[in-house]
Design an enzyme around this catalytic site. Structure first.
Site, PDB file in Angstrom:
ATOM      1  N   SER A 181      -6.816  -1.965  -0.659  1.00 19.21           N
ATOM      2  CA  SER A 181      -6.402  -1.223  -1.853  1.00 19.21           C
ATOM      3  C   SER A 181      -7.547  -0.479  -2.548  1.00 19.21           C
ATOM      4  O   SER A 181      -7.356   0.678  -2.960  1.00 19.21           O
ATOM      5  CB  SER A 181      -5.669  -2.147  -2.827  1.00 19.21           C
ATOM      6  OG  SER A 181      -6.433  -3.293  -3.144  1.00 19.21           O
ATOM      7  N   HIS A 216       0.808  -1.214   0.000  1.00 19.07           N
ATOM      8  CA  HIS A 216       0.000   0.000   0.000  1.00 19.07           C
ATOM      9  C   HIS A 216       0.843   1.267   0.000  1.00 19.07           C
ATOM     10  O   HIS A 216       0.398   2.308  -0.493  1.00 19.07           O
ATOM     11  CB  HIS A 216      -0.980  -0.029   1.167  1.00 19.07           C
ATOM     12  CG  HIS A 216      -2.029  -1.085   1.012  1.00 19.07           C
ATOM     13  ND1 HIS A 216      -2.689  -1.654   2.081  1.00 19.07           N
ATOM     14  CD2 HIS A 216      -2.520  -1.693  -0.103  1.00 19.07           C
ATOM     15  CE1 HIS A 216      -3.539  -2.556   1.626  1.00 19.07           C
ATOM     16  NE2 HIS A 216      -3.451  -2.603   0.308  1.00 19.07           N
ATOM     17  N   ASP A 256      -2.751  -8.719  -7.222  1.00 23.85           N
ATOM     18  CA  ASP A 256      -2.475  -9.266  -5.889  1.00 23.85           C
ATOM     19  C   ASP A 256      -3.217 -10.589  -5.711  1.00 23.85           C
ATOM     20  O   ASP A 256      -4.142 -10.689  -4.907  1.00 23.85           O
ATOM     21  CB  ASP A 256      -2.915  -8.230  -4.841  1.00 23.85           C
ATOM     22  CG  ASP A 256      -2.742  -8.720  -3.414  1.00 23.85           C
ATOM     23  OD1 ASP A 256      -1.982  -9.673  -3.214  1.00 23.85           O
ATOM     24  OD2 ASP A 256      -3.384  -8.152  -2.517  1.00 23.85           O
ATOM     25  N   GLU A 271     -13.418  -8.955  -8.258  1.00 27.12           N
ATOM     26  CA  GLU A 271     -13.359  -9.891  -7.132  1.00 27.12           C
ATOM     27  C   GLU A 271     -14.319 -11.041  -7.395  1.00 27.12           C
ATOM     28  O   GLU A 271     -15.427 -10.824  -7.872  1.00 27.12           O
ATOM     29  CB  GLU A 271     -13.730  -9.181  -5.830  1.00 27.12           C
ATOM     30  CG  GLU A 271     -13.734 -10.067  -4.597  1.00 27.12           C
ATOM     31  CD  GLU A 271     -12.419 -10.769  -4.361  1.00 27.12           C
ATOM     32  OE1 GLU A 271     -12.433 -12.010  -4.235  1.00 27.12           O
ATOM     33  OE2 GLU A 271     -11.366 -10.086  -4.319  1.00 27.12           O
ATOM     34  N   GLY A 276      -9.974 -11.990 -12.160  1.00 26.08           N
ATOM     35  CA  GLY A 276      -9.182 -10.778 -12.334  1.00 26.08           C
ATOM     36  C   GLY A 276      -8.232 -10.831 -13.511  1.00 26.08           C
ATOM     37  O   GLY A 276      -8.011  -9.823 -14.193  1.00 26.08           O
ATOM     38  N   HIS A 323      -7.608  -8.181  -7.925  1.00 26.77           N
ATOM     39  CA  HIS A 323      -8.001  -9.070  -6.822  1.00 26.77           C
ATOM     40  C   HIS A 323      -8.324  -8.183  -5.628  1.00 26.77           C
ATOM     41  O   HIS A 323      -7.558  -8.078  -4.669  1.00 26.77           O
ATOM     42  CB  HIS A 323      -6.882 -10.065  -6.502  1.00 26.77           C
ATOM     43  CG  HIS A 323      -6.495 -10.943  -7.659  1.00 26.77           C
ATOM     44  ND1 HIS A 323      -5.728 -10.488  -8.715  1.00 26.77           N
ATOM     45  CD2 HIS A 323      -6.781 -12.237  -7.936  1.00 26.77           C
ATOM     46  CE1 HIS A 323      -5.552 -11.473  -9.590  1.00 26.77           C
ATOM     47  NE2 HIS A 323      -6.174 -12.545  -9.139  1.00 26.77           N
TER      48      HIS A 323
END
Length: 283
Positions: free
Chosen positions: A97, A19, A169, A115, A149, A42
């Site tokens: 995020s 982050h 991610d 997602e 994703g 993701h």
């Protein structure tokens, strides 16, 4: 795989690295008035309660973001990230995020979230419906997809607004995740070679071969397209690989293609600080 839930790990050392890099890239994109497109492949839930029994069970947030916020002398490079996260921490929350992205992005920008986990996407949709608590300016256009994703990123790139970035991610629960990361990033970068691509990855002793092969494939393919491309590979190690009682996750990394100027110099200060003040088991 749909078993992974980030709530067990929100606010840990990996999130601090990931982050921080994310906020740096968003701030870099914001330096120009031109709009941009941002992909989060993701996404997870977007906001996590630090009182969630899963977070309490692992204790990772306590050792990570909670401990970081107690430090009075954090590097100046972390100020934007610290100031933002601290507002949520006072409410016993940690921003994932998507929450960081929609707060840092502007009204002219587009945020595309993906997602697949049924509970996570429901939480994400609910969290993104609520206006950000701490944002005074309008937030970006947000699209939420219940979709794989990797497939989404491949299908929607290059975006109409070609200026932009992607945060990737995956859960890395299976060997295929490492293969997919290399496969799809190579495909996406080939057709969207101006996009900033950020790949988070775990440092796992038992997955060292898969990790190295993934990184080598991505870097080699990127350099074939542009020998002068800015590639930065940042790692935060919280334990040495040969440490006794080595945890399953001994650190994490961020591979960034088309990295913004001075990302590595700034991130290294944060990594050094974390290893000195938070994760003293790394010697």
């Amino acid at each position: 795989m749909l078993s992974y839930q980030h709530a067990f790990h929100a606010g840990n050392h990996a999130d601090i690295l990931k982050h921080y890099v994310l906020t740096y890239v968003l701030q870099s994109l914001n330096k120009k008035e031109k709009p941009y497109t941002f992909f989060d492949t993701h996404s997870g839930s977007g906001i996590y309660s630090l009182q969630d029994e899963r977070i309490i069970k692992t204790g990772e947030a306590e050792k990570g973001i909670t401990e970081l916020l107690k430090c009075p002398d954090f590097p100046e490079q972390m100020r934007e990230y610290i100031n933002f996260v601290e507002k949520y921490h006072k409410k016993n929350q940690y921003p994932g995020s998507p929450e960081i992205e929609r707060n840092f992005m502007r009204s002219q920008d587009t945020l595309i979230l993906s997602e697949l986990h049924p509970q996570e996407i429901q939480n994400l949709q609910n969290n993104m419906k609520n206006p950000p608590d701490f944002k005074e300016t309008p937030f970006p256009t947000i699209q939420i997809h219940k979709r794989n994703g990797w497939e989404l990123l491949n299908a929607l790139t290059p975006p109409k607004t070609k200026r932009g970035a992607a945060l990737i991610d995956p859960s890395y629960e299976e060997t295929q995740d490492y293969l997919d990361a290399a496969k799809y990033i190579n495909m996406v970068h080939k057709k969207w070679n101006t996009g900033i691509i950020m790949l988070w990855y775990p440092l796992l002793a038992h997955r060292e071969q898969e990790i190295n092969q993934m990184l080598e494939s991505i870097c080699e393919n990127a350099k074939k397209l542009n020998q002068n491309i800015e590639i930065k590979n940042l790692t935060l190690k919280v334990y040495q690989k040969n440490a006794p009682d080595l945890p399953r996750l001994y650190g994490s990394g961020m591979l960034v293609l088309n990295a913004p100027w001075q990302l590595d110099e700034n991130a290294e200060q944060i990594i050094k600080f974390a290893q000195t003040h938070l994760y003293t088991d790394y010697k």
